[in-house]
Enzyme design. Sequence first.
Site, PDB file in Angstrom:
ATOM      1  N   ARG A 151       0.814  -1.226   0.000  1.00  0.00           N
ATOM      2  CA  ARG A 151       0.000   0.000   0.000  1.00  0.00           C
ATOM      3  C   ARG A 151       0.845   1.272   0.000  1.00  0.00           C
ATOM      4  O   ARG A 151       0.431   2.286  -0.545  1.00  0.00           O
ATOM      5  CB  ARG A 151      -0.928   0.006   1.214  1.00  0.00           C
ATOM      6  CG  ARG A 151      -2.042  -0.995   1.054  1.00  0.00           C
ATOM      7  CD  ARG A 151      -2.988  -0.960   2.203  1.00  0.00           C
ATOM      8  NE  ARG A 151      -4.169  -1.733   1.859  1.00  0.00           N
ATOM      9  CZ  ARG A 151      -5.060  -2.151   2.742  1.00  0.00           C
ATOM     10  NH1 ARG A 151      -4.920  -1.861   4.010  1.00  0.00           N
ATOM     11  NH2 ARG A 151      -6.101  -2.823   2.337  1.00  0.00           N
TER      12      ARG A 151
ATOM     13  N   LYS B  80     -19.764 -17.147  -0.041  1.00  0.00           N
ATOM     14  CA  LYS B  80     -21.189 -16.983   0.272  1.00  0.00           C
ATOM     15  C   LYS B  80     -22.000 -16.220  -0.770  1.00  0.00           C
ATOM     16  O   LYS B  80     -21.522 -15.236  -1.326  1.00  0.00           O
ATOM     17  CB  LYS B  80     -21.324 -16.232   1.591  1.00  0.00           C
ATOM     18  CG  LYS B  80     -20.878 -17.054   2.771  1.00  0.00           C
ATOM     19  CD  LYS B  80     -21.119 -16.301   4.037  1.00  0.00           C
ATOM     20  CE  LYS B  80     -20.808 -17.175   5.237  1.00  0.00           C
ATOM     21  NZ  LYS B  80     -20.776 -16.373   6.452  1.00  0.00           N
TER      22      LYS B  80
ATOM     23  N   GLY C  54      -9.085 -10.165  -2.356  1.00  0.00           N
ATOM     24  CA  GLY C  54      -7.851 -10.694  -1.777  1.00  0.00           C
ATOM     25  C   GLY C  54      -7.523 -12.110  -2.224  1.00  0.00           C
ATOM     26  O   GLY C  54      -6.380 -12.412  -2.572  1.00  0.00           O
TER      27      GLY C  54
ATOM     28  N   GLY D 219     -13.139  -4.013  -0.343  1.00  0.00           N
ATOM     29  CA  GLY D 219     -14.551  -3.659  -0.139  1.00  0.00           C
ATOM     30  C   GLY D 219     -15.031  -2.569  -1.087  1.00  0.00           C
ATOM     31  O   GLY D 219     -16.181  -2.591  -1.547  1.00  0.00           O
TER      32      GLY D 219
END
Length: 397
Positions: A35, A198, A354, A377
Amino acid sequence: MKSIQEHNFSGERALIRVDYNVPLDEQFNVTDVTRIVRTKETIGKILADGGSAILLSHLGRPKGEAKDEFSLRHIVKTVSEILGKEVVFGGDVLTAEAETLCKNLKPGSIVLMENLRFHKEEEKGDVDFAKALARLGDVYVNDAFGTAHREHASTATVARCFPGKAFAGYLLYNEVMNLEKTLNGQERPFTAIIGGSKVSTKINILKNLIPKVDNLVVGGGLSYTFLKAMGFTIGNSLYEPDMLPVAQEILDQVKASGVNFVCRVDSVCADKFSNDANILVTEDNNIPDNWEALDIGPKSRVNIAKVIKDSKTILWNGPVGVFELEKFSEGTRAVALSVAATTLAGAYSIVGGGDSIAAVNKYDLGNYISYISTGGGAMLEYLEGKELPGVKALNEN
Ligand code: AMP
């Protein structure tokens, strides 16, 4: 949204929101510097123009309290090494010392301020806190795509304190442009491969993608709720009973839209969730009692590879099997190889999330993907079709 490319920062103090929420070990060493490395280009351009940089970030979740374990002072040395320039620690943003330090900044200097989340006003998007941040600089640059889905003081509110002087850093700009190109300006056929564990976390992505794609490949743990909705037996495979109506609704949407829905035709099953499990490869989509499907089977690998090969735009988010366990990694490996080979043949590909990035890196294929989104996200929310508050604030500027 204006890119920093369009502006000359000569003599200006740029307040730059970066995402230095990096992992630290117990001695406060940065264990993954990605990052920080990715902000080099933006900071470099501002300094090369003759400007100075005031870096703003959060680190962890200190929940509005000043806690040393979350202090950004721990990473000053690493940031300095990576940027190749001395970085001064500016301390808390609200202090008079910080104001004086920033006021007297010389061109070419870099200051890293203390963790913004030491103030609860940051996460509330507080206007007065944003104004206090704004007093430190002359222009605002947002280069933190990873937090652009948060309506925080430093990611959204502060942009409004700099009318006509709020810019997207290279990292944020590239993320948005690549995602935008994928979703709205793509060459066809457009194939999306959505995996992961999910249905519940991917519903809105699937619904948003159906009107846009030609092929929708669904893999991973989320496929068994779909298989159940199609009437197959799923043994002990991952299943979300409350998502059954949603899976049915998505299947109906797929049917009405004419999208080619590619689930699986066979599975690799295990008698336990482990690398030393016994294995059963099914003939079809029915999974026997007491077996848990952990990967797509060999016929599915070939089917999915063919769909990918015929695509011109490919979006991949989420592994199609439990690729962390070697025995169940073949499906994800096949997807990664097919995406890379098709990109080499001229297609455009974007990979995010990820686990998918980890899979691409595991097979050393990073150089054969057109764009790797590290937005996490924020990328997921973009794919859901949401307008990200950080991007919205720049667009309105
Ligand atoms: P997510 O965080 O939702 O993108 O899910 C990623 C995780 O899904 C990875 O850790 C995979 O191991 C897991 N996964 C993929 N396929 C399956 C499967 N068939 N059964 C259980 N977990 C799976």
